[in-house]
Design a protein around this motif. Structure first.
Motif, short mmCIF file in Angstrom:
data_model
loop_
_atom_site.label_atom_id
_atom_site.label_comp_id
_atom_site.label_asym_id
_atom_site.label_seq_id
_atom_site.Cartn_x
_atom_site.Cartn_y
_atom_site.Cartn_z
N GLY A 109 85.26 22.39 60.22
CA GLY A 109 84.94 20.98 60.10
C GLY A 109 85.26 20.37 58.75
N GLY A 139 88.26 16.67 58.89
CA GLY A 139 87.67 15.93 60.00
C GLY A 139 88.62 15.13 60.86
N ASP A 140 88.62 15.41 62.11
CA ASP A 140 89.19 14.52 63.09
C ASP A 140 88.34 14.63 64.33
OD1 ASP A 140 90.56 13.07 64.93
OD2 ASP A 140 91.91 14.71 65.41
N LEU A 141 87.70 13.55 64.66
CA LEU A 141 86.71 13.60 65.72
C LEU A 141 87.30 13.93 67.09
CD1 LEU A 141 84.43 10.64 64.67
CD2 LEU A 141 84.16 13.09 64.25
N LYS A 142 88.55 13.56 67.29
CA LYS A 142 89.16 13.82 68.58
C LYS A 142 89.32 15.31 68.81
CE LYS A 142 91.61 10.65 71.27
NZ LYS A 142 91.35 9.36 70.63
N TYR A 150 84.52 17.99 66.54
CA TYR A 150 83.35 17.29 66.03
C TYR A 150 82.44 18.32 65.39
CZ TYR A 150 79.32 14.19 65.81
OH TYR A 150 78.26 13.43 65.37
N LEU A 192 74.80 14.38 71.77
CA LEU A 192 76.14 14.97 71.72
C LEU A 192 76.84 14.99 73.08
CD1 LEU A 192 75.12 18.01 69.48
CD2 LEU A 192 76.33 15.97 68.71
N SER A 198 78.54 9.85 73.82
CA SER A 198 78.37 10.01 72.37
C SER A 198 79.74 10.14 71.71
CB SER A 198 77.55 11.26 72.06
OG SER A 198 78.34 12.41 72.31
N GLU A 199 79.71 10.02 70.39
CA GLU A 199 80.92 10.16 69.61
C GLU A 199 81.49 11.57 69.77
OE1 GLU A 199 81.97 8.78 65.06
OE2 GLU A 199 80.09 9.79 65.49
N ALA A 200 80.60 12.53 69.93
CA ALA A 200 81.01 13.94 69.99
C ALA A 200 81.70 14.28 71.30
CB ALA A 200 79.80 14.84 69.80
N ALA A 224 85.53 15.01 71.69
CA ALA A 224 86.17 16.05 70.87
C ALA A 224 86.44 17.31 71.69
CB ALA A 224 85.28 16.39 69.68
N LEU A 259 83.32 21.22 69.84
CA LEU A 259 82.09 20.81 69.19
C LEU A 259 81.62 22.02 68.40
CD1 LEU A 259 79.80 18.62 69.06
CD2 LEU A 259 78.69 19.91 70.89
#
Ligand SMILES: *[C@@H]1O[C@H](CO)[C@@H](O)[C@H](O)[C@H]1NC(C)=O
Ligand SMILES: *[C@@H]1O[C@H](CO)[C@@H](O)[C@H](O)[C@H]1NC(C)=O
Ligand SMILES: *[C@@H]1O[C@H](CO)[C@@H](O)[C@H](O)[C@H]1NC(C)=O
Length: 494
Positions: free
Chosen positions: A207, A210-213, A216, A266, A270-272, A275, A278
């Protein structure tokens, strides 16, 4: 929590075999290609500097798609018993979040430590993910890699379809595009750059980039969060355990610990969620003063699947090779009803409790003196045999008319043979089909002899689960807890 008989994190009970062996030129070719592949892969990702922590895999369209699957990774730590508890929590999280669990190796005893949660002094999620990665590379490099799924039998979980799993090595061969026989990394010290690549790939998985796609990284830890699931309307509520005022002042702590629903935080929406991977940090800490410190999921009132899973993971048996070795010793070598004594005497807190530990043992033995003699006793302890004299153990040894003592050692034939069988069985690698588009990258050849895993502790625990005259464990030892649970679930008779 701790391996009983082994307190040296990296030392091995026996030297790994180092036979000079003939290597096919094909292997070097494969290696060369992988290196080239690596270079092109990483340079395409990182136009500037490989070492920059700003490097984002998202700049590149090459964020590994991994066949469209979604995965869950976490950072195991501490001794084997903790790692097992953590693995169970990870199974639960993966099922709740509908992600494929990446099954980690068994880490050396306390090679990675979390720190103390009640004191709010723990490694951050990033730090622990990096330590774990570094240690795993070391396990691979020294040929000592053994999967949690090699030691613990997860086949019933997987066949129940309650959770999907993939072996870490298979996952990494996709994620890092490594096409090398992992078992042979011990010979790759010369190829330092390859190991260096692995480390960089690790920083992606940890991590740092960082790239959320793509990934996460969950940065919540036990200082801020207690994960819950379907536990009424307490999502976001304060947990009952908080740093006290003194600690807050002394350590300038601004943390507040909140209870949060893992699915709401999550899961879908959610944003997670989007991804591919996780990545959690630690997924376990021991309870403190009756409070669960990090994960408090004991029921799933509105989710029958998770409810079933919670029941199923309460007890996960050891691999069949380990169970059969333990039973063989109990029925073939001891060959009589026996008592098992698990005496943890040397590590940390246990050093100060010899008296209590021996007293309980002595009382149990005394009670058995009413029955037939000699009394057969299987002893598992971290106290070396040379040091038994002067303790109650020494007394038992001297009175061979009344007592017959048994124990196992790291170099016993049974232990070494079982370790070899575990390596040959390779249960862990059965989990993880490699998506078609990655054909070839996931093949793990088992070409060169790996080192042997340390299986003594697991076999000792199995022997103790067979002790029909009873079991005395050391108070506060998680090894004792595992044995109690094996006895409760009839591991010896299965
Ligand atoms: C990333 O790099 C910046 C400066 O380049 C540094 O301040 C920061 O501490 C680094 N972060 C990590 C996690 O290494
Ligand atoms: C869970 O994931 C699998 C595989 O990605 C997918 O086929 C399935 O529809 C998902 N289930 C739910 C309830 O989202
Ligand atoms: C065990 O014995 C060795 C020497 O035989 C001694 O140096 C060591 O201190 C002893 N350890 C304990 C815990 O008694």
């Amino acid at each position: 929590m701790n391996l009983l008989t082994r307190n040296r994190p990296t030392a091995r009970p026996w030297p790994t075999r180092k036979q000079p062996s003939y290597r096919s030129p094909l292997i070097y070719l494969t290696l060369l290609f992988s290196l080239l592949f690596f270079f092109s892969y990483f340079f395409s990702l990182t136009p500037n500097s490989l070492l920059s922590n700003k490097t984002s895999i998202s700049d590149s369209p090459k964020c590994p798609s991994l066949g469209g699957g979604k995965f869950l990774w976490y950072a195991p730590h501490s001794g084997f018993s903790n790692q097992l508890s953590e693995f169970k929590n990870a199974v639960l999280m993966a099922a709740i979040l509908n992600r494929t669990l990446v099954v980690p190796p068994v880490l050396d005893h306390h090679a990675v430590a979390l720190g103390s949660c009640p004191k709010f002094r723990v490694l951050s999620a990033n730090e622990i993910r990096i330590s774990v990665w570094d240690h795993i590379v070391e396990l691979i490099r020294s040929g000592r890699y053994v999967s949690m799924a090699d030691i613990v039998d997860v086949s019933s979980l997987v066949s129940s379809s309650l959770v999907r799993v993939i072996d870490f090595r298979v996952f990494i061969s996709l994620w890092c595009n490594v096409n090398v026989d992992f078992a042979c990394y011990n010979e790759l010290d010369k190829h330092a750059s390859l190991l260096e690549r692995l480390k960089q790939c690790g920083s992606l998985l940890s991590g740092l980039n960082g790239d959320l796609k793509c990934l996460y990284a969950v940065n919540e830890d036990c200082r801020t969060t207690v994960w819950t699931y379907q536990s009424g309307n307490e999502d976001g509520a304060l947990d009952s355990f908080q740093p006290d005022e003194q600690l807050k002042k002394k350590k300038k702590i601004s943390y507040v610990r909140k209870r949060r629903d893992v699915y709401n935080t999550l899961g879908p929406g959610s944003e997670a969620e989007s991804a591919t991977v996780l990545a959690f940090g630690s997924l376990f800490t021991l309870p403190y003063k009756g409070s669960e410190l990090y994960i408090d999921i004991r029921d799933a009132p509105r989710d029958q699947g998770i409810k079933t899973l919670i029941e199923k993971i309460e007890f996960l048996p050891f691999a069949p090779e380990i169970l059969s070795a333990g039973k063989k010793f109990a029925y073939g070598t001891i060959k009589a009803p026996f008592l098992c004594a698990q005496l943890r005497l040397l590590d940390g807190q246990f050093k100060n409790h010899w008296k209590a530990t021996f007293l309980k043992f002595e009382q149990t033995v005394d009670a058995l003196m009413q029955g037939p003699l000699p009394i057969h006793i299987f002893v598992m302890t971290d106290l070396p045999k040379n040091n038994w004299t002067g303790s109650y153990l020494g007394k038992l040894v001297r009175d061979s008319r009344k007592f017959k003592l048994f124990f196992l050692k790291e170099r016993d034939e049974l232990i070494i043979r079982t370790a070899k069988r575990i390596v040959d069985a390779g249960h862990g690698l059965k989990f993880g089909t490699v998506p078609k588009e990655h054909d070839g990258t996931g093949q793990i050849e088992k070409d060169c002899p790996p080192g042997l895993p340390d299986v003594l502790l697991y076999i000792e625990q199995t022997v103790c689960s067979c002790a029909s005259l009873g079991f005395v464990g050391t108070a506060g030892s998680t090894i004792a807890d595992i044995i109690e649970s094996m006895r409760k679930f009839g591991a010896c008779s299965s």
